[in-house]
Scaffold this active site. Structure first.
Site, PDB file in Angstrom:
ATOM      1  N   ASP A  13      -6.937   0.006   4.150  1.00 26.32           N
ATOM      2  CA  ASP A  13      -6.442  -1.233   4.746  1.00 26.32           C
ATOM      3  C   ASP A  13      -7.553  -2.072   5.386  1.00 26.32           C
ATOM      4  O   ASP A  13      -7.333  -2.771   6.375  1.00 26.32           O
ATOM      5  CB  ASP A  13      -5.355  -0.948   5.810  1.00 26.32           C
ATOM      6  CG  ASP A  13      -4.202  -0.160   5.228  1.00 26.32           C
ATOM      7  OD1 ASP A  13      -3.890  -0.355   4.041  1.00 26.32           O
ATOM      8  OD2 ASP A  13      -3.606   0.653   5.968  1.00 26.32           O
ATOM      9  N   LYS A  16      -9.303  -4.901   1.328  1.00 28.41           N
ATOM     10  CA  LYS A  16      -9.835  -4.874  -0.051  1.00 28.41           C
ATOM     11  C   LYS A  16      -9.136  -5.903  -0.931  1.00 28.41           C
ATOM     12  O   LYS A  16      -9.769  -6.570  -1.750  1.00 28.41           O
ATOM     13  CB  LYS A  16      -9.675  -3.465  -0.657  1.00 28.41           C
ATOM     14  CG  LYS A  16     -10.440  -2.397   0.113  1.00 28.41           C
ATOM     15  CD  LYS A  16     -10.174  -1.014  -0.437  1.00 28.41           C
ATOM     16  CE  LYS A  16      -8.748  -0.543  -0.228  1.00 28.41           C
ATOM     17  NZ  LYS A  16      -8.367  -0.316   1.178  1.00 28.41           N
ATOM     18  N   GLY A  40      -1.568  -0.577  -0.758  1.00 25.70           N
ATOM     19  CA  GLY A  40      -0.868  -1.832  -0.485  1.00 25.70           C
ATOM     20  C   GLY A  40      -1.937  -2.862  -0.210  1.00 25.70           C
ATOM     21  O   GLY A  40      -2.583  -2.819   0.832  1.00 25.70           O
ATOM     22  N   HIS A  41      -2.177  -3.730  -1.166  1.00 27.88           N
ATOM     23  CA  HIS A  41      -3.263  -4.695  -1.062  1.00 27.88           C
ATOM     24  C   HIS A  41      -2.686  -6.091  -0.903  1.00 27.88           C
ATOM     25  O   HIS A  41      -1.970  -6.572  -1.786  1.00 27.88           O
ATOM     26  CB  HIS A  41      -4.185  -4.600  -2.288  1.00 27.88           C
ATOM     27  CG  HIS A  41      -4.904  -3.279  -2.385  1.00 27.88           C
ATOM     28  ND1 HIS A  41      -5.773  -2.968  -3.386  1.00 27.88           N
ATOM     29  CD2 HIS A  41      -4.882  -2.197  -1.572  1.00 27.88           C
ATOM     30  CE1 HIS A  41      -6.260  -1.747  -3.189  1.00 27.88           C
ATOM     31  NE2 HIS A  41      -5.721  -1.265  -2.102  1.00 27.88           N
ATOM     32  N   GLN A 222      -7.445   2.890  -0.997  1.00 27.26           N
ATOM     33  CA  GLN A 222      -7.693   3.747   0.168  1.00 27.26           C
ATOM     34  C   GLN A 222      -9.098   3.491   0.736  1.00 27.26           C
ATOM     35  O   GLN A 222      -9.604   2.393   0.596  1.00 27.26           O
ATOM     36  CB  GLN A 222      -7.480   5.237  -0.163  1.00 27.26           C
ATOM     37  CG  GLN A 222      -6.023   5.608  -0.411  1.00 27.26           C
ATOM     38  CD  GLN A 222      -5.523   5.254  -1.797  1.00 27.26           C
ATOM     39  OE1 GLN A 222      -6.124   5.596  -2.798  1.00 27.26           O
ATOM     40  NE2 GLN A 222      -4.403   4.556  -1.876  1.00 27.26           N
TER      41      GLN A 222
HETATM   42  P1  GDP Z   1      -6.211  -3.332   1.816  1.00 28.83           P
HETATM   43  O1  GDP Z   1      -5.296  -2.172   1.628  1.00 28.83           O
HETATM   44  O2  GDP Z   1      -7.616  -2.915   2.088  1.00 28.83           O
HETATM   45  O3  GDP Z   1      -6.123  -4.353   0.720  1.00 28.83           O
HETATM   46  O4  GDP Z   1      -5.714  -4.057   3.168  1.00 28.83           O
HETATM   47  P2  GDP Z   1      -4.192  -4.419   3.534  1.00 28.83           P
HETATM   48  O5  GDP Z   1      -3.786  -5.582   2.731  1.00 28.83           O
HETATM   49  O6  GDP Z   1      -3.334  -3.217   3.527  1.00 28.83           O
HETATM   50  O7  GDP Z   1      -4.370  -4.802   5.060  1.00 28.83           O
HETATM   51  C1  GDP Z   1      -5.266  -5.789   5.477  1.00 28.83           C
HETATM   52  C2  GDP Z   1      -4.495  -6.876   6.239  1.00 28.83           C
HETATM   53  O8  GDP Z   1      -5.410  -7.702   6.919  1.00 28.83           O
HETATM   54  C3  GDP Z   1      -3.676  -7.772   5.342  1.00 28.83           C
HETATM   55  O9  GDP Z   1      -2.524  -8.174   6.022  1.00 28.83           O
HETATM   56  C4  GDP Z   1      -4.616  -8.967   5.122  1.00 28.83           C
HETATM   57  O10 GDP Z   1      -3.920 -10.178   4.857  1.00 28.83           O
HETATM   58  C5  GDP Z   1      -5.298  -9.049   6.448  1.00 28.83           C
HETATM   59  N1  GDP Z   1      -6.671  -9.569   6.454  1.00 28.83           N
HETATM   60  C6  GDP Z   1      -7.671  -9.323   5.571  1.00 28.83           C
HETATM   61  N2  GDP Z   1      -8.813  -9.906   6.001  1.00 28.83           N
HETATM   62  C7  GDP Z   1      -8.520 -10.520   7.175  1.00 28.83           C
HETATM   63  C8  GDP Z   1      -9.283 -11.262   8.118  1.00 28.83           C
HETATM   64  O11 GDP Z   1     -10.490 -11.456   7.991  1.00 28.83           O
HETATM   65  N3  GDP Z   1      -8.611 -11.735   9.211  1.00 28.83           N
HETATM   66  C9  GDP Z   1      -7.290 -11.516   9.419  1.00 28.83           C
HETATM   67  N4  GDP Z   1      -6.732 -12.024  10.514  1.00 28.83           N
HETATM   68  N5  GDP Z   1      -6.549 -10.826   8.548  1.00 28.83           N
HETATM   69  C10 GDP Z   1      -7.157 -10.315   7.449  1.00 28.83           C
HETATM   70  P1  IMO Z   2      -4.892   1.042   0.729  1.00 26.85           P
HETATM   71  O1  IMO Z   2      -5.372   1.008  -0.700  1.00 26.85           O
HETATM   72  C1  IMO Z   2      -4.152   3.323   4.339  1.00 26.85           C
HETATM   73  C2  IMO Z   2      -2.972   7.519   3.846  1.00 26.85           C
HETATM   74  C3  IMO Z   2      -1.558   7.922   4.248  1.00 26.85           C
HETATM   75  C4  IMO Z   2      -1.761   9.383   4.600  1.00 26.85           C
HETATM   76  C5  IMO Z   2      -2.820   9.846   3.596  1.00 26.85           C
HETATM   77  C6  IMO Z   2      -2.244  10.548   2.367  1.00 26.85           C
HETATM   78  O2  IMO Z   2      -3.822   0.077   1.012  1.00 26.85           O
HETATM   79  O3  IMO Z   2      -6.053   0.954   1.672  1.00 26.85           O
HETATM   80  P2  IMO Z   2      -0.870   9.711   0.243  1.00 26.85           P
HETATM   81  O4  IMO Z   2       0.418   8.971   0.148  1.00 26.85           O
HETATM   82  O5  IMO Z   2      -2.020   9.050  -0.418  1.00 26.85           O
HETATM   83  O6  IMO Z   2      -0.745  11.146  -0.161  1.00 26.85           O
HETATM   84  O7  IMO Z   2      -1.183   9.766   1.832  1.00 26.85           O
HETATM   85  O8  IMO Z   2      -3.518   8.675   3.208  1.00 26.85           O
HETATM   86  N1  IMO Z   2      -3.068   6.398   2.873  1.00 26.85           N
HETATM   87  C7  IMO Z   2      -3.461   5.166   3.186  1.00 26.85           C
HETATM   88  N2  IMO Z   2      -3.766   4.618   4.381  1.00 26.85           N
HETATM   89  N3  IMO Z   2      -4.280   2.599   3.224  1.00 26.85           N
HETATM   90  C8  IMO Z   2      -3.992   3.147   2.024  1.00 26.85           C
HETATM   91  O9  IMO Z   2      -4.212   2.491   0.858  1.00 26.85           O
HETATM   92  C9  IMO Z   2      -3.525   4.473   1.962  1.00 26.85           C
HETATM   93  N4  IMO Z   2      -3.137   5.297   0.963  1.00 26.85           N
HETATM   94  C10 IMO Z   2      -2.878   6.476   1.532  1.00 26.85           C
HETATM   95  O10 IMO Z   2      -1.084   7.182   5.326  1.00 26.85           O
HETATM   96  O11 IMO Z   2      -2.314   9.541   5.886  1.00 26.85           O
HETATM   97 MG    MG Z   3      -3.475  -1.453   2.351  1.00 24.40          MG
END
Ligand code: GDP
Ligand code: IMO
Ligand code: MG
Length: 434
Positions: A13, A16, A40-41, A222
């Site tokens: 998170d 990416k 979850g991207h 991840q």
């Molecule tokens: P990922 O799994 O690495 O793709 O990240 P996620 O999408 O799960 O979580 C990142 C969150 O931060 C999302 O809600 C993005 O919209 C948000 N985000 C990403 N970059 C920035 C930033 O520079 N500033 C803010 N405020 N939000 C950001």
């Molecule tokens: P993105 O790509 C954050 C965490 C889960 C748990 C552990 C194992 O959005 O960054 P799993 O379901 O993979 O067996 O869970 O890894 N986890 C993540 N945490 N971002 C993710 O993906 C994750 N994918 C798995 O919360 O602790």
């Molecule tokens: Mg994510």
């Protein structure tokens, strides 16, 4: 053969999705190579938000999308996601590996049962069946995408697996779940029918593309601390999340990887269980969580938040061979003063600069912080103006923080993100290979 790999450097998170979408404008192909629908991207464009779990984050730029062999694919999620983006005007140009393993309903049931059984050692999984799918792959019980298109093999494999899973569920995990072999077979055949138009040998596709000089962006899921080898075992996920996984997960040789960009969030967040040395369990942690809107994209769980930790960052630079960093959420950290970076751990009277392997030792690590002056918060309009003007328009204290991260990682911060939107991004140095 210009290729660029993007990986997460912390606990996932990191942003990416946003960074891959930003870079995808210059790509021909965007490829997922590990993980599954545990990812979850998020991509925010204008007032629209997209939360992608299996489709690569190049979909809004209408790039060629590849789900390669290293990904574990839940067909229900993929079919739903294709329908969602199509209904929003982005019919995906998708190639799905015939060798990718498939997550079935019994994997999700087993995931929940295993978590319950593990108790204190559970990792708080996303319950998407990721661990059981990878387990079956390694144990050679797996169902692959090509099997969805071959009824005879499929029936043979499901007939082998279902009674075994049923027995494990009932005897070992004392679960009441009842598996229906016929229902599983029909669900697989139905999924195969819908997905067959996308299925191909993606290793050939990607190698041909690279050899022809097309630009391929590889999107990691991840993050480093969740990696099955280099992360905080056993609290991570079941795949390798480091850049090296692109070779096995996409079927390309290591000599075909040009650049590796690590995505770093300006602070720490963690969804799920396991030790996080810099976690803030006080008001400051809640403030970061709320300001950063830190809720899990897949599960909606509150993410645990804390200060930036240099130990994972140094490890990320080393094991990924990073050639650049994209730093996100500098706008979220604005207004916190002072800001802190953990530079080493103290455990049992010892100083550690690297992550220890043992769980008990890692759990006993206390962060040693370095303090830096924070930078003032800005309105959305001011952040937008800064993004337009470029790196030098960032407050001085923010630039000092960024440059300290560069010193720690010994890698250049090439992209700085200061908001959710595509435009809230500062391009500081070229990320793509020449
Ligand atoms: P990922 O799994 O690495 O793709 O990240 P996620 O999408 O799960 O979580 C990142 C969150 O931060 C999302 O809600 C993005 O919209 C948000 N985000 C990403 N970059 C920035 C930033 O520079 N500033 C803010 N405020 N939000 C950001
Ligand atoms: P993105 O790509 C954050 C965490 C889960 C748990 C552990 C194992 O959005 O960054 P799993 O379901 O993979 O067996 O869970 O890894 N986890 C993540 N945490 N971002 C993710 O993906 C994750 N994918 C798995 O919360 O602790
Ligand atoms: Mg994510």
């Amino acid at each position: 053969m210009p290729s660029l790999v993007v990986v997460g450097c912390q606990w996932g998170d990191e942003g990416k999705g946003k960074i891959v979408d930003y870079l995808a404008s210059q790509a021909d192909y965007v490829t997922r190579f590990q993980g599954g629908s545990n990812a979850g991207h998020t991509i925010s464009v204008g007032n629209e938000t997209y939360k992608l779990r299996l489709l690569p984050s190049g979909v809004l730029h209408r790039k060629k999308l590849v789900i390669a062999n290293g990904v574990v694919v839940d067909p229900v999620v993929l079919i739903q996601e294709v329908a969602d983006v199509t209904s929003r005007g982005y019919s995906p140009a998708l190639a799905l590996s015939d060798r990718a393993h498939v997550t079935l309903s019994y994997h999700q049931i087993l995931d929940a049962a295993e978590e319950k059984y593990k108790g204190a050692l559970r990792s708080g999984t996303t319950l998407r069946g990721i661990g059981p799918t990878y387990t079956d792959k390694v144990a050679r019980y797996g169902i692959r995408v090509c099997d969805l298109l071959d009824e005879e093999t499929l029936r043979q494999k499901i007939a082998q697996n279902t009674p075994l899973k049923q027995e494990i569920l009932a005897s070992a995990y004392k679960s009441d779940s009842k598996l229906d072999e016929q229902q599983i077979v029909s669900a697989c055949l139905k999924a195969g029918e819908v997905l067959s138009c996308y299925v191909t040998d993606t290793s050939i596709l990607l190698n041909d593309a690279l050899n022809a000089g097309h630009r391929v962006l590889f999107e990691g899921a991840q993050g480093l601390m969740l990696d099955i080898d280099h992360g905080v075992y056993p609290f991570g996920t079941s795949s390798n999340t480091v850049a090296g996984a692109v070779c096995t997960g996409a079927g390309i040789g290591p000599t075909k990887v040009d650049e590796v960009l690590g995505v770093v969030k300006a602070y720490t967040s963690r969804v799920g269980a396991g030790p996080v040395p810099t976690e803030l369990t006080d008001d400051l942690g809640s403030k970061l969580q709320e300001k950063g809107k830190e809720f899990g994209t897949v599960t909606g769980r509150r993410r645990r938040c804390g200060w930036l930790d240099a130990i994972p960052l140094r490890l990320a630079a080393r094991v990924n061979g990073l050639t650049g960093v994209a730093l996100t959420k500098m706008d979220t950290l604005a207004g916190f003063n002072p800001v802190k970076i953990c530079v080493e751990y103290r455990a049992d009277g010892r100083t550690l600069r690297d992550q220890p392997a043992g769980l008990r030792e890692f759990s006993s690590c206390n962060p040693v912080y370095e303090e830096m002056e924070g930078w003032p918060d800005q309105s959305a309009a001011e952040w937008a103006a800064i993004a337009k003007r470029g790196y030098d328009a960032l407050p001085l204290q923010a630039r000092r923080y960024i440059e300290r991260i560069e010193e720690i990682m010994k890698v250049k911060v090439k992209v700085v993100s200061i908001g959710e939107g595509r435009d809230a991004t500062i391009h500081r140095a070229e990320v793509w290979p020449n």
